[in-house]
Design an enzyme around this catalytic site. Structure first.
Site, PDB file in Angstrom:
ATOM      1  N   CYS A  39       0.842  -1.195   0.000  1.00 53.90           N
ATOM      2  CA  CYS A  39       0.000   0.000   0.000  1.00 53.90           C
ATOM      3  C   CYS A  39       0.886   1.258   0.000  1.00 53.90           C
ATOM      4  O   CYS A  39       2.027   1.231   0.429  1.00 53.90           O
ATOM      5  CB  CYS A  39      -0.880  -0.032   1.244  1.00 53.90           C
ATOM      6  SG  CYS A  39      -2.098   1.296   1.324  1.00 53.90           S
ATOM      7  N   ASP A  41       0.464   3.671   1.858  1.00 51.17           N
ATOM      8  CA  ASP A  41       0.421   4.216   3.221  1.00 51.17           C
ATOM      9  C   ASP A  41       1.829   4.529   3.752  1.00 51.17           C
ATOM     10  O   ASP A  41       2.719   3.678   3.720  1.00 51.17           O
ATOM     11  CB  ASP A  41      -0.264   3.179   4.121  1.00 51.17           C
ATOM     12  CG  ASP A  41      -0.690   3.766   5.451  1.00 51.17           C
ATOM     13  OD1 ASP A  41       0.193   4.279   6.182  1.00 51.17           O
ATOM     14  OD2 ASP A  41      -1.893   3.716   5.764  1.00 51.17           O
ATOM     15  N   ARG A  43       2.911   4.714   6.581  1.00 46.25           N
ATOM     16  CA  ARG A  43       3.324   3.980   7.784  1.00 46.25           C
ATOM     17  C   ARG A  43       3.927   2.617   7.450  1.00 46.25           C
ATOM     18  O   ARG A  43       4.434   1.925   8.326  1.00 46.25           O
ATOM     19  CB  ARG A  43       2.106   3.829   8.717  1.00 46.25           C
ATOM     20  CG  ARG A  43       1.546   5.176   9.157  1.00 46.25           C
ATOM     21  CD  ARG A  43       0.191   5.061   9.802  1.00 46.25           C
ATOM     22  NE  ARG A  43      -0.835   4.587   8.868  1.00 46.25           N
ATOM     23  CZ  ARG A  43      -2.116   4.462   9.167  1.00 46.25           C
ATOM     24  NH1 ARG A  43      -2.542   4.780  10.376  1.00 46.25           N
ATOM     25  NH2 ARG A  43      -2.982   4.031   8.271  1.00 46.25           N
ATOM     26  N   HIS A  98      -1.708  -4.212   5.173  1.00 47.03           N
ATOM     27  CA  HIS A  98      -1.335  -3.735   6.511  1.00 47.03           C
ATOM     28  C   HIS A  98      -2.554  -3.385   7.349  1.00 47.03           C
ATOM     29  O   HIS A  98      -3.635  -3.099   6.813  1.00 47.03           O
ATOM     30  CB  HIS A  98      -0.418  -2.506   6.387  1.00 47.03           C
ATOM     31  CG  HIS A  98      -1.127  -1.301   5.835  1.00 47.03           C
ATOM     32  ND1 HIS A  98      -1.628  -0.307   6.642  1.00 47.03           N
ATOM     33  CD2 HIS A  98      -1.449  -0.949   4.568  1.00 47.03           C
ATOM     34  CE1 HIS A  98      -2.208   0.612   5.882  1.00 47.03           C
ATOM     35  NE2 HIS A  98      -2.117   0.247   4.623  1.00 47.03           N
ATOM     36  N   CYS A 101      -5.727  -0.177   7.185  1.00 52.63           N
ATOM     37  CA  CYS A 101      -5.597   0.312   5.803  1.00 52.63           C
ATOM     38  C   CYS A 101      -6.806   1.179   5.424  1.00 52.63           C
ATOM     39  O   CYS A 101      -7.946   0.725   5.427  1.00 52.63           O
ATOM     40  CB  CYS A 101      -5.484  -0.876   4.846  1.00 52.63           C
ATOM     41  SG  CYS A 101      -5.250  -0.359   3.135  1.00 52.63           S
TER      42      CYS A 101
END
Ligand SMILES: [Zn+2]
Length: 204
Positions: A39, A41, A43, A98, A101
């Site tokens: 992803c 993302d 993080r 993750h 999400c």
């Protein structure tokens, strides 16, 4: 806002000199250990998570680590898979979803992405994964959906002839990972399995 150029200066003064031999070696080509699909993302940091250096991971990132089938996949995803599998001959593909999400939250709660039509359209490629969730609490359902989406993308990868051929020949492995950035835990699922196993147990 943090000044990213300060980071570049730090890289140039501190990190690059230490890694210069590796970068010079990489000038002649790359032979990454995996195609890592994850992803966007912020993080999720693949190199940090896997202890990888430059040249070791070939990466596709998008909202929700979505591949789609060969017919659905966007051109960028399809071309990158083709290059990784046929030109670089990566030995494994990892689809890494993750915890928490946002893309999967959007798929679960369409009202959350009402004002984001492109996001809504994109995550709908994973709508089939909703069938693999039950009606427990929302938190549980989100985790189930994140897992189901990872399994779906492994199946989708097999619709790419270049992937299926190499998997069947035993030269390419497909794995799904679920990464919880809050706890640092990773659980792993193999193609065709529904069971996620802690990565430590998977290594044993
Ligand atoms: Zn995400």
């Amino acid at each position: 806002m943090r000044n990213l150029f300060a980071g570049v200066t730090h890289f140039q003064n501190k990190t690059y000199p230490q890694m210069q031999p590796r970068f010079e070696e990489l000038a002649t080509g790359q032979s990454p250990d995996a195609l890592f699909i994850t992803c966007s993302d912020s993080r999720v940091v693949p190199e940090l998570l896997t202890g990888s250096d430059p040249g070791e991971l070939f990466v596709i990132r998008n909202a929700g680590n979505i591949v789609g089938t060969k017919d659905e996949a966007d051109l960028g995803v399809a071309a990158t898979i083709e290059y990784a599998v046929k030109a670089l001959k990566v030995p494994q593909i990892i689809v890494c979803g993750h915890a928490r999400c946002g893309a999967m939250q959007g798929l679960l709660n369409p009202s959350a992405v009402e004002s984001l039509p492109e996001v809504a359209k994109w995550v709908s490629l994973s709508a089939e994964a909703l069938n693999d969730t039950s009606d427990d609490s929302d938190d549980d359902r989100l985790t189930q959906l994140i897992q189901a989406n990872i399994r779906l993308q492994l199946r989708n990868l097999m619709t790419f002839p270049e992937v299926a051929e190499r998997v069947e020949a035993g030269t390419l492995q497909l794995h799904g990972w679920l990464y919880d950035f809050v706890t640092g835990k990773v659980s792993v699922v193999s193609l065709g399995s529904s069971q996620f196993v802690d990565s430590v147990a998977h290594m044993a």
